[in-house]
Design an enzyme around this catalytic site. Sequence first.
Site, PDB file in Angstrom:
ATOM      1  N   SER A  22       0.835  -1.078  -0.054  1.00 60.59           N
ATOM      2  CA  SER A  22      -0.044  -0.006  -0.006  1.00 60.59           C
ATOM      3  C   SER A  22       0.922   1.062   0.065  1.00 60.59           C
ATOM      4  O   SER A  22       2.139   1.170   0.102  1.00 60.59           O
ATOM      5  CB  SER A  22      -0.898  -0.039   1.401  1.00 60.59           C
ATOM      6  OG  SER A  22      -0.260   0.105   2.428  1.00 60.59           O
ATOM      7  N   SER A  25       4.195   2.008   2.716  1.00 62.13           N
ATOM      8  CA  SER A  25       4.689   0.862   3.213  1.00 62.13           C
ATOM      9  C   SER A  25       6.107   0.510   3.081  1.00 62.13           C
ATOM     10  O   SER A  25       6.635  -0.505   3.425  1.00 62.13           O
ATOM     11  CB  SER A  25       4.115  -0.452   2.232  1.00 62.13           C
ATOM     12  OG  SER A  25       4.149  -0.144   0.906  1.00 62.13           O
ATOM     13  N   GLU A  94       6.740   2.939  -9.406  1.00 64.51           N
ATOM     14  CA  GLU A  94       5.149   3.097  -9.698  1.00 64.51           C
ATOM     15  C   GLU A  94       4.611   2.139 -10.959  1.00 64.51           C
ATOM     16  O   GLU A  94       4.072   2.850 -11.984  1.00 64.51           O
ATOM     17  CB  GLU A  94       5.065   4.640 -10.216  1.00 64.51           C
ATOM     18  CG  GLU A  94       5.719   5.596  -8.789  1.00 64.51           C
ATOM     19  CD  GLU A  94       4.597   5.796  -7.790  1.00 64.51           C
ATOM     20  OE1 GLU A  94       3.696   5.041  -7.618  1.00 64.51           O
ATOM     21  OE2 GLU A  94       5.044   6.560  -7.020  1.00 64.51           O
ATOM     22  N   ALA A  95       5.073   0.957 -10.881  1.00 63.66           N
ATOM     23  CA  ALA A  95       4.635   0.067 -11.864  1.00 63.66           C
ATOM     24  C   ALA A  95       3.318   0.078 -12.207  1.00 63.66           C
ATOM     25  O   ALA A  95       3.017  -0.249 -13.293  1.00 63.66           O
ATOM     26  CB  ALA A  95       5.093  -1.515 -11.773  1.00 63.66           C
TER      27      ALA A  95
END
Length: 191
Positions: A22, A25, A94-95
């Site tokens: 999330s 994390s 940020e895949a």
Amino acid sequence: MFLEQFPGEGRQHGWIEVICGSMFSGKTEELIRRMKRAQFANQKLVLFKPIIDDRYHEENVVSHQGTSLKAVPVNDSREILENWKNERVVAIDEAQFFDEGLIDVCNTLAEKGVRVILAGLDMDYLGVPFGPMPQLLSIAEYVTKVHAICVSCGNLAQFSHRTTVEKEQVLVGAVEKYKPLCRACYNKIAH
Ligand code: ZN
């Protein structure tokens, strides 16, 4: 703790690692940690990020803890292959914001002997699997799920609860509009 191996030049088989979780994390922190260790091992590496994410300095990937590395901003997954210059380690932050083509791109790189390290949100703010992440988690050799701490009860959190009313899946530059929640607190607050 993920322990990588650094085989000698010419002996590396490629593979795919995914770091998911999330918001808050520590995904990006873990990605940067692995990249710095690869740098210590004298591995050539490159870090890509989607251009949609402009919340910090344009060409840097910065974790919430403030550590940063220079990144190559790309518009889509195709531009990753176009900008790859035979680096042995390819990292992608940020895949979840990439198109479905990212799956083929990662397989192609791994088959060429590249170590591919991806970090991304596994679920959006509604708890729905995000973009190409489910497929990436399936094809990866190594998966690490990291957790935030639930701000309501202190348990491990896996949901990124949106605290505002916007309904778009992607809210750029809006970290302060989210808080990490565990399953029980998410179900209490979000529904
Ligand atoms: Zn909780």
